[in-house]
Design an enzyme around this catalytic site. Sequence first.
Site, short mmCIF file in Angstrom:
data_model
loop_
_atom_site.label_atom_id
_atom_site.label_comp_id
_atom_site.label_asym_id
_atom_site.label_seq_id
_atom_site.Cartn_x
_atom_site.Cartn_y
_atom_site.Cartn_z
N ALA A 54 -3.02 3.13 -70.25
CA ALA A 54 -1.63 2.79 -69.73
C ALA A 54 -1.42 1.30 -69.87
CB ALA A 54 -1.80 3.33 -68.23
N ARG A 93 4.94 7.70 -75.85
CA ARG A 93 4.11 8.47 -74.72
C ARG A 93 4.81 8.47 -73.62
NH1 ARG A 93 -1.99 7.50 -75.47
NH2 ARG A 93 -1.84 9.73 -74.12
N ASP A 246 -2.13 6.71 -65.18
CA ASP A 246 -1.31 6.46 -66.03
C ASP A 246 0.37 5.99 -65.36
OD1 ASP A 246 -2.51 6.91 -68.88
OD2 ASP A 246 -3.43 8.06 -67.31
N ASN A 256 -3.10 11.15 -64.20
CA ASN A 256 -4.29 10.34 -64.66
C ASN A 256 -4.83 11.48 -65.82
OD1 ASN A 256 -6.11 8.05 -65.47
ND2 ASN A 256 -7.76 9.63 -64.70
N LYS A 257 -5.56 11.23 -66.71
CA LYS A 257 -6.11 12.22 -67.64
C LYS A 257 -6.41 13.53 -67.20
CE LYS A 257 -6.17 11.37 -71.36
NZ LYS A 257 -5.05 11.72 -71.95
O1 MRU Z 1 -4.42 9.31 -73.33
P1 MRU Z 1 -4.86 7.92 -73.05
O2 MRU Z 1 -6.26 7.81 -73.62
O3 MRU Z 1 -4.03 6.88 -73.24
O4 MRU Z 1 -5.04 8.38 -71.64
C1 MRU Z 1 -5.36 7.15 -70.75
C2 MRU Z 1 -6.47 7.12 -70.00
O5 MRU Z 1 -7.35 6.47 -70.64
C3 MRU Z 1 -6.42 7.74 -68.85
O6 MRU Z 1 -5.60 8.60 -68.11
C4 MRU Z 1 -6.99 6.58 -67.75
O7 MRU Z 1 -7.94 6.92 -67.09
C5 MRU Z 1 -5.81 5.75 -67.27
S1 MRU Z 1 -5.19 4.82 -68.32
C6 MRU Z 1 -6.03 3.43 -67.77
#
Ligand code: MRU
Length: 368
Positions: A54, A93, A246, A256-257
Amino acid sequence: MNVDGKHYRTIWLEAPDCVRIIDQALLPHRFGFMDLRTPDEMGAAIRNMNLRGAGLIGCAAGWGVYLAVRRHADAPDFAERIAADSAALLATRPTARNLAWALERMHEALAGGAPQDRIETARREAQAITDEDAEFSRRMGQHGLELIRGIAKRKNGAPVNVLTHCNAGWLAFVDHGTALAPVYAAFDAGIPVHVWIDETRPRNQGASLTAWELGHHGVPHTLIPDNTGGHLMQHGLVDVVFVGSDRTTAAGDVANKIGTYLKALAAHDNGVPFYAVLPFSTIDWTIADGVRDIVIEERGSEEVRFMTGWDDATNRLATVRICPEKTPAANYGFDVTPARLVAGIITERGIAPASREGLRALYADLHP
Ligand code: MRU
């Protein structure tokens, strides 16, 4: 952070017409860079995840606007062109709040300025966003360090076991990271820490990026398949969960992911504190209900159906299909953990309860 003894950030201005990034698509197999000279190139790097995370996406958007300003500085329809390039960057994104936040900040800086100052104004603002990101990450590390110190005391010096998901380390920001910043701070302070790293299917940011980062810093860690966390928690092998975010709502719901929510449920069921670590720029004050209102990025099914890794036999990268040829797959990039499962939100200003009141109190000057 250091790579083989040399300090790096994830993004920097290499020359007036060139923004350089660490190319994360090459990691962990090769450490290399990518040079970006146009807003389109920056947009492609974000979309293709040569850079990701993010905070870093936000900084990249800032530098993308800088490159756009350089290109269009003398155009009579300057404002329209910048708006078009910004819209293209924004579309890369959808979930990371930092992307829109950085674009808004660049536009505010540029508004009303004299044409001859545009390029320098954009450079200064992108650099300020970048420097601030690094500094805020450092501060989050200091606040989280106190939590780890408390746990270490209770454990009489036995290693503190942290579980993390995906990569919210320095590669996801400019330096230090968010979820991993407290870990680095604790390790550097001599507190014994060990990190369980979720591999984080389908793109494996845990396996390829978090493991690489922690390894380079010397932090003890163990890679685990994504579904292992619940078992570890049931057996007392996780002291605390730190994840990034994010987009976080005004009420403390944390996007989050994908897979983070399941970790939060397991943590809740086992009395393990679950913290989200994030800067101000990740908070979306306009959204109240994260599950209902946060837009979740959906990516191509090929990321689920295929895996890429290093083939030791041929000494090169190989991509293999892991399901029958025609199996359809879904690829939701993120999920939302409701605030009730979050023990606290660690920010650059301190630790807030995951609630509207908690976040407002911390940022009262900005959101009275
Ligand atoms: O899809 P990405 O790799 O951009 O996703 C972001 C992440 O790595 C995670 O969701 C993360 O834990 C938060 S971003 C700091």
